[in-house]
Write a protein that holds these residues in place. Structure first.
Motif, PDB file in Angstrom:
ATOM      1  N   ILE A   1      50.293  29.573  33.814  1.00 19.83           N
ATOM      2  CA  ILE A   1      50.134  29.870  32.393  1.00 19.83           C
ATOM      3  C   ILE A   1      50.007  31.373  32.179  1.00 19.83           C
ATOM      4  CG2 ILE A   1      48.669  29.534  30.355  1.00 19.83           C
ATOM      5  CD1 ILE A   1      47.629  26.969  31.727  1.00 19.83           C
ATOM      6  N   ALA A   2      49.212  32.008  33.029  1.00 14.99           N
ATOM      7  CA  ALA A   2      48.920  33.422  32.839  1.00 14.99           C
ATOM      8  C   ALA A   2      48.403  34.040  34.121  1.00 14.99           C
ATOM      9  CB  ALA A   2      47.875  33.591  31.730  1.00 14.99           C
ATOM     10  N   LYS A   3      48.351  35.366  34.103  1.00 17.02           N
ATOM     11  CA  LYS A   3      47.675  36.122  35.150  1.00 17.02           C
ATOM     12  C   LYS A   3      46.508  36.825  34.467  1.00 17.02           C
ATOM     13  CE  LYS A   3      51.115  38.661  36.289  1.00 17.02           C
ATOM     14  NZ  LYS A   3      52.331  39.336  36.793  1.00 17.02           N
ATOM     15  N   LEU A   4      45.302  36.527  34.926  1.00 12.16           N
ATOM     16  CA  LEU A   4      44.097  37.151  34.398  1.00 12.16           C
ATOM     17  C   LEU A   4      43.683  38.248  35.379  1.00 12.16           C
ATOM     18  CD1 LEU A   4      41.696  37.316  32.448  1.00 12.16           C
ATOM     19  CD2 LEU A   4      40.630  35.448  33.731  1.00 12.16           C
ATOM     20  N   ILE A   5      43.657  39.488  34.893  1.00 13.86           N
ATOM     21  CA  ILE A   5      43.377  40.624  35.758  1.00 13.86           C
ATOM     22  C   ILE A   5      42.188  41.397  35.214  1.00 13.86           C
ATOM     23  CG2 ILE A   5      44.364  42.635  36.913  1.00 13.86           C
ATOM     24  CD1 ILE A   5      46.848  40.696  35.034  1.00 13.86           C
ATOM     25  N   THR A   6      41.268  41.758  36.108  1.00 11.80           N
ATOM     26  CA  THR A   6      40.143  42.585  35.698  1.00 11.80           C
ATOM     27  C   THR A   6      40.077  43.831  36.568  1.00 11.80           C
ATOM     28  OG1 THR A   6      38.598  41.343  37.109  1.00 11.80           O
ATOM     29  CG2 THR A   6      38.764  40.695  34.780  1.00 11.80           C
ATOM     30  N   TYR A   7      39.543  44.896  35.969  1.00  8.73           N
ATOM     31  CA  TYR A   7      39.439  46.186  36.653  1.00  8.73           C
ATOM     32  C   TYR A   7      38.032  46.735  36.485  1.00  8.73           C
ATOM     33  CZ  TYR A   7      40.077  51.155  37.662  1.00  8.73           C
ATOM     34  OH  TYR A   7      39.959  52.421  38.176  1.00  8.73           O
ATOM     35  N   GLY A   8      37.490  47.301  37.556  1.00  7.88           N
ATOM     36  CA  GLY A   8      36.167  47.891  37.489  1.00  7.88           C
ATOM     37  C   GLY A   8      36.077  49.127  38.351  1.00  7.88           C
ATOM     38  N   ALA A   9      34.974  49.842  38.202  1.00 10.87           N
ATOM     39  CA  ALA A   9      34.767  51.047  39.005  1.00 10.87           C
ATOM     40  C   ALA A   9      34.661  50.709  40.487  1.00 10.87           C
ATOM     41  CB  ALA A   9      33.516  51.776  38.529  1.00 10.87           C
ATOM     42  N   ASP A  10      34.186  49.489  40.780  1.00 10.26           N
ATOM     43  CA  ASP A  10      34.098  49.037  42.166  1.00 10.26           C
ATOM     44  C   ASP A  10      34.325  47.521  42.201  1.00 10.26           C
ATOM     45  OD1 ASP A  10      31.665  47.879  41.286  1.00 10.26           O
ATOM     46  OD2 ASP A  10      30.512  49.601  41.994  1.00 10.26           O
ATOM     47  N   ARG A  11      34.280  46.938  43.393  1.00 11.02           N
ATOM     48  CA  ARG A  11      34.576  45.516  43.552  1.00 11.02           C
ATOM     49  C   ARG A  11      33.579  44.638  42.806  1.00 11.02           C
ATOM     50  NH1 ARG A  11      34.084  41.194  47.706  1.00 11.02           N
ATOM     51  NH2 ARG A  11      36.089  40.076  47.735  1.00 11.02           N
ATOM     52  N   THR A  12      32.317  45.017  42.842  1.00 15.99           N
ATOM     53  CA  THR A  12      31.287  44.219  42.168  1.00 15.99           C
ATOM     54  C   THR A  12      31.546  44.148  40.667  1.00 15.99           C
ATOM     55  OG1 THR A  12      29.629  44.778  43.842  1.00 15.99           O
ATOM     56  CG2 THR A  12      28.819  44.021  41.702  1.00 15.99           C
ATOM     57  N   GLU A  13      31.882  45.285  40.074  1.00 15.08           N
ATOM     58  CA  GLU A  13      32.148  45.287  38.633  1.00 15.08           C
ATOM     59  C   GLU A  13      33.401  44.480  38.300  1.00 15.08           C
ATOM     60  OE1 GLU A  13      31.586  48.441  35.133  1.00 15.08           O
ATOM     61  OE2 GLU A  13      33.215  49.027  36.501  1.00 15.08           O
ATOM     62  N   ALA A  14      34.426  44.570  39.144  1.00 16.81           N
ATOM     63  CA  ALA A  14      35.652  43.796  38.914  1.00 16.81           C
ATOM     64  C   ALA A  14      35.370  42.301  38.989  1.00 16.81           C
ATOM     65  CB  ALA A  14      36.727  44.190  39.926  1.00 16.81           C
ATOM     66  N   ILE A  15      34.541  41.882  39.944  1.00 14.63           N
ATOM     67  CA  ILE A  15      34.167  40.464  40.065  1.00 14.63           C
ATOM     68  C   ILE A  15      33.364  40.020  38.848  1.00 14.63           C
ATOM     69  CG2 ILE A  15      32.722  38.827  41.341  1.00 14.63           C
ATOM     70  CD1 ILE A  15      33.529  40.297  43.919  1.00 14.63           C
ATOM     71  N   ASP A  16      32.369  40.824  38.455  1.00 13.68           N
ATOM     72  CA  ASP A  16      31.542  40.473  37.299  1.00 13.68           C
ATOM     73  C   ASP A  16      32.393  40.341  36.035  1.00 13.68           C
ATOM     74  OD1 ASP A  16      29.318  40.478  38.905  1.00 13.68           O
ATOM     75  OD2 ASP A  16      28.652  42.485  38.317  1.00 13.68           O
ATOM     76  N   ARG A  17      33.340  41.236  35.874  1.00 13.67           N
ATOM     77  CA  ARG A  17      34.207  41.179  34.695  1.00 13.67           C
ATOM     78  C   ARG A  17      35.123  39.955  34.748  1.00 13.67           C
ATOM     79  NH1 ARG A  17      35.521  47.631  33.602  1.00 13.67           N
ATOM     80  NH2 ARG A  17      33.781  47.882  32.128  1.00 13.67           N
ATOM     81  N   MET A  18      35.554  39.588  35.955  1.00 14.05           N
ATOM     82  CA  MET A  18      36.410  38.407  36.071  1.00 14.05           C
ATOM     83  C   MET A  18      35.638  37.146  35.692  1.00 14.05           C
ATOM     84  SD  MET A  18      39.363  37.038  36.680  1.00 14.05           S
ATOM     85  CE  MET A  18      40.403  38.192  37.587  1.00 14.05           C
ATOM     86  N   ILE A  19      34.397  37.038  36.142  1.00 14.15           N
ATOM     87  CA  ILE A  19      33.590  35.866  35.793  1.00 14.15           C
ATOM     88  C   ILE A  19      33.371  35.813  34.288  1.00 14.15           C
ATOM     89  CG2 ILE A  19      31.306  34.807  36.050  1.00 14.15           C
ATOM     90  CD1 ILE A  19      31.289  35.992  38.928  1.00 14.15           C
ATOM     91  N   ARG A  20      33.066  36.960  33.689  1.00 17.46           N
ATOM     92  CA  ARG A  20      32.902  37.009  32.232  1.00 17.46           C
ATOM     93  C   ARG A  20      34.194  36.628  31.524  1.00 17.46           C
ATOM     94  NH1 ARG A  20      35.365  40.667  28.531  1.00 17.46           N
ATOM     95  NH2 ARG A  20      34.789  42.470  29.792  1.00 17.46           N
ATOM     96  N   ALA A  21      35.324  37.117  32.023  1.00 17.67           N
ATOM     97  CA  ALA A  21      36.613  36.813  31.401  1.00 17.67           C
ATOM     98  C   ALA A  21      36.961  35.334  31.519  1.00 17.67           C
ATOM     99  CB  ALA A  21      37.714  37.664  32.041  1.00 17.67           C
ATOM    100  N   ILE A  22      36.651  34.729  32.672  1.00 17.92           N
ATOM    101  CA  ILE A  22      36.880  33.288  32.846  1.00 17.92           C
ATOM    102  C   ILE A  22      36.069  32.503  31.822  1.00 17.92           C
ATOM    103  CG2 ILE A  22      36.450  31.319  34.385  1.00 17.92           C
ATOM    104  CD1 ILE A  22      37.168  33.204  36.727  1.00 17.92           C
ATOM    105  N   ASP A  23      34.832  32.905  31.625  1.00 17.60           N
ATOM    106  CA  ASP A  23      33.969  32.213  30.661  1.00 17.60           C
ATOM    107  C   ASP A  23      34.489  32.352  29.227  1.00 17.60           C
ATOM    108  OD1 ASP A  23      32.288  31.375  32.662  1.00 17.60           O
ATOM    109  OD2 ASP A  23      30.839  33.005  32.401  1.00 17.60           O
ATOM    110  N   GLU A  24      35.195  33.452  28.933  1.00 14.44           N
ATOM    111  CA  GLU A  24      35.728  33.676  27.585  1.00 14.44           C
ATOM    112  C   GLU A  24      37.122  33.079  27.393  1.00 14.44           C
ATOM    113  OE1 GLU A  24      35.694  37.843  26.765  1.00 14.44           O
ATOM    114  OE2 GLU A  24      33.512  38.009  26.875  1.00 14.44           O
ATOM    115  N   TYR A  25      37.728  32.626  28.473  1.00 10.36           N
ATOM    116  CA  TYR A  25      39.107  32.092  28.410  1.00 10.36           C
ATOM    117  C   TYR A  25      39.011  30.607  28.056  1.00 10.36           C
ATOM    118  CZ  TYR A  25      44.040  32.818  29.748  1.00 10.36           C
ATOM    119  OH  TYR A  25      45.405  32.997  29.743  1.00 10.36           O
ATOM    120  N   HIS A  26      39.363  30.237  26.835  1.00 10.55           N
ATOM    121  CA  HIS A  26      39.219  28.866  26.365  1.00 10.55           C
ATOM    122  C   HIS A  26      40.573  28.170  26.295  1.00 10.55           C
ATOM    123  CE1 HIS A  26      35.403  30.480  24.200  1.00 10.55           C
ATOM    124  NE2 HIS A  26      35.174  30.197  25.471  1.00 10.55           N
TER     125      HIS A  26
END
Length: 494
Positions: free
Chosen positions: A385-410
């Protein structure tokens, strides 16, 4: 190049068209019956119908693609990935028609499209190889002797194709002949080529790939690595850049090897050199993909390079716009492939209508998709369906943003891999970086998603109980009767 035909569909067609538009290039879409109302058709400056829904009657028919170019005056074709993107016969057809293919030469495609000829080319530059045979197996008795010399377990692999087809792991010499016969049969069925070879089986490999670019002036550079070890059915599900385990020294050596593989076939355009890595961080050449990869956005985010624009400029005859020493890794990026698949049912496709489709937004979030609410997921094509991509200053921030983005993806109406993605990103093996290509087999069962659903339901029940205890009847009524709460939507998205 003033007009570009994109010989593809969905999110990759849109992604290419957007870069082309920024460059002032007109675009032409092609579409099948199933894609008549698709977003890429609406976005393009022109669109040409090329046949019925099945891809072998539309997107895979080179004559129809060439005819669409002639009809619209498009001078060039970008094949994206999949379909005709790695087809040397089509590349030759494009060249013979006097058109430009945004991609490598048919000769490079031909060499790298076969794992044995690819290995032979790479060996010219002493690229590390997994011990095994350097040619197709023709004599099963000789092959069995060689397998014993290399040492079991042995991997029998199809010379053509990929995706795990024509691949067999053999643990004992007694099983060799039977497994070889099965591998040859499957390879013949899938690729029309029953050639197989053998390699030592690396039991817990990491899958690391290097993005390269080459131009017609002899310049070849690499854009660092991508970690692609989280896979199901030998196909990638989550990718990230950079890898959490590479040292600067290993990164430099892998980058040089990838560039040398490109040099072995005078490579032009974007390509990816894939390696496997063992527990001791020894890496071995696996294959080369002569096209843009699905996971290219993570490389774009850590380097700031638009790979599609570079592809187009290279096809125009220009030199790469930067040098190797200009590049540095900035931050960390992760990509989750959002599939219309049921992880609780062996990741089988789940086709239907997108009754709800709301994408995440905010800092460091990118969504490459080709759908909108109310559209159907066609049964004829890949269920991504899609590619969900997140970017952060480091790996931890990228992971945290991905989890937040998954939660917002309805998403409702179909089952997706969003819940599976959350499971991976929160698993200790992934967060610690201590994982390999067997992640799914080792850690994932359908029960983990059921547990997630139950936990969310329990949280929601506790919230409701608290509201009732506090006498917030209005708030409760709004929660029950009004718009669905986030936890309900997330639960359906799982």
């Amino acid at each position: 190049m003033k007009k570009l035909l994109v010989a593809n569909r969905g999110e990759i067609a849109l992604r290419i068209m957007r870069s082309a538009r920024e460059m002032g290039i007109k675009t032409v879409a092609v579409y099948s019956d199933a894609d008549r109302n698709a977003l890429h058709v609406r976005y393009a400056d022109e669109a040409v119908h090329i046949g019925p829904a099945p891809s072998n009657q539309s997107y895979l028919v080179g004559d129809k693609i060439i005819a669409a170019c002639k009809q619209t005056g498009a001078e060039a074709i970008h094949p994206g990935y999949g379909f005709l993107s790695e087809n040397p016969a089509f590349a030759k057809q494009v060249r013979e028609a006097g058109l430009i293919l945004v991609g490598p030469s048919p000769e490079a495609m031909e060499v790298m499209g076969n794992k044995l000829s690819a290995k032979a080319a790479a060996l010219k530059y002493n690229i590390p190889m997994v011990p095994g045979t350097e040619e197709a197996i023709t004599d099963v008795v000789v092959a069995k002797i060689r397998a014993s010399e290399v040492g079991f377990p042995i991997l029998i692999k199809a010379a053509a194709g990929g995706g795990g087809k024509g691949m067999r792991i053999v643990d004992r010499v007694e099983d060799f002949e039977e497994q070889m016969a099965l591998a040859v049969s499957e390879a013949t069925s899938a690729f029309g080529d029953g050639s197989v070879f053998i390699e030592r089986y690396v039991s817990s490999p990491r899958h690391i790939e290097i993005q390269i670019l080459g131009d017609t002036h002899g310049n070849i550079v690499h854009l660092f690595e991508r970690e692609c070890s989280v896979q199901r059915r030998h196909q990638k599900v989550i990718e990230e850049a950079p890898s959490s385990i590479l040292t600067p020294e290993i990164r430099q050596r892998m980058g040089k090897c990838a560039v040398d593989v490109g040099r072995s076939v005078n490579y032009t355009g974007a390509g990816t050199v894939e390696f496997i890595m063992d527990d001791d961080l020894n890496f071995y050449f696996l294959e080369m993909n002569t096209r843009l990869q699905v996971e290219h956005p993570v490389s774009e985010l850590i380097t700031g390079i638009d790979l599609v624009k570079e592809q187009i400029e290279i096809a125009r005859g220009k030199a790469i716009s930067f040098k190797q020493e200009d590049l540095e890794i900035k931050g960390h990026a992760i990509e989750l492939r959002v599939y219309a698949e049921d992880p609780a049912n062996d990741f089988l496709p789940d086709i239907g209508t997108l009754q709800t489709y709301t994408t995440p937004k905010g800092p460091g979030v990118r969504v490459d998709d080709g759908f909108e609410q109310g559209m159907e997921i066609p049964i004829y094509y890949d269920p991504m369906i899609a590619k969900l991509i997140t970017y952060g200053a480091d790996r931890t921030e990228a992971i945290d943003r991905m989890i937040r983005a998954i939660d917002e993806y309805h998403i409702t109406g179909i089952t997706t891999t969003l819940g599976f993605g959350r499971f991976v990103l929160q698993h200790e093996a992934f967060t610690s970086g201590k994982f390999d290509t067997h992640f799914v087999k080792k850690y994932f069962t359908p029960d983990v998603l059921k547990t997630q659903n139950a936990d969310e339901a329990e949280i929601a029940a506790l919230v409701m109980a608290k509201l009732l205890k506090e006498g917030s009847k209005v708030a409760v009524a709004e929660t029950v009767i009004g718009t669905e709460s986030n936890w309900v939507k997330n639960r359906k998205a799982l």
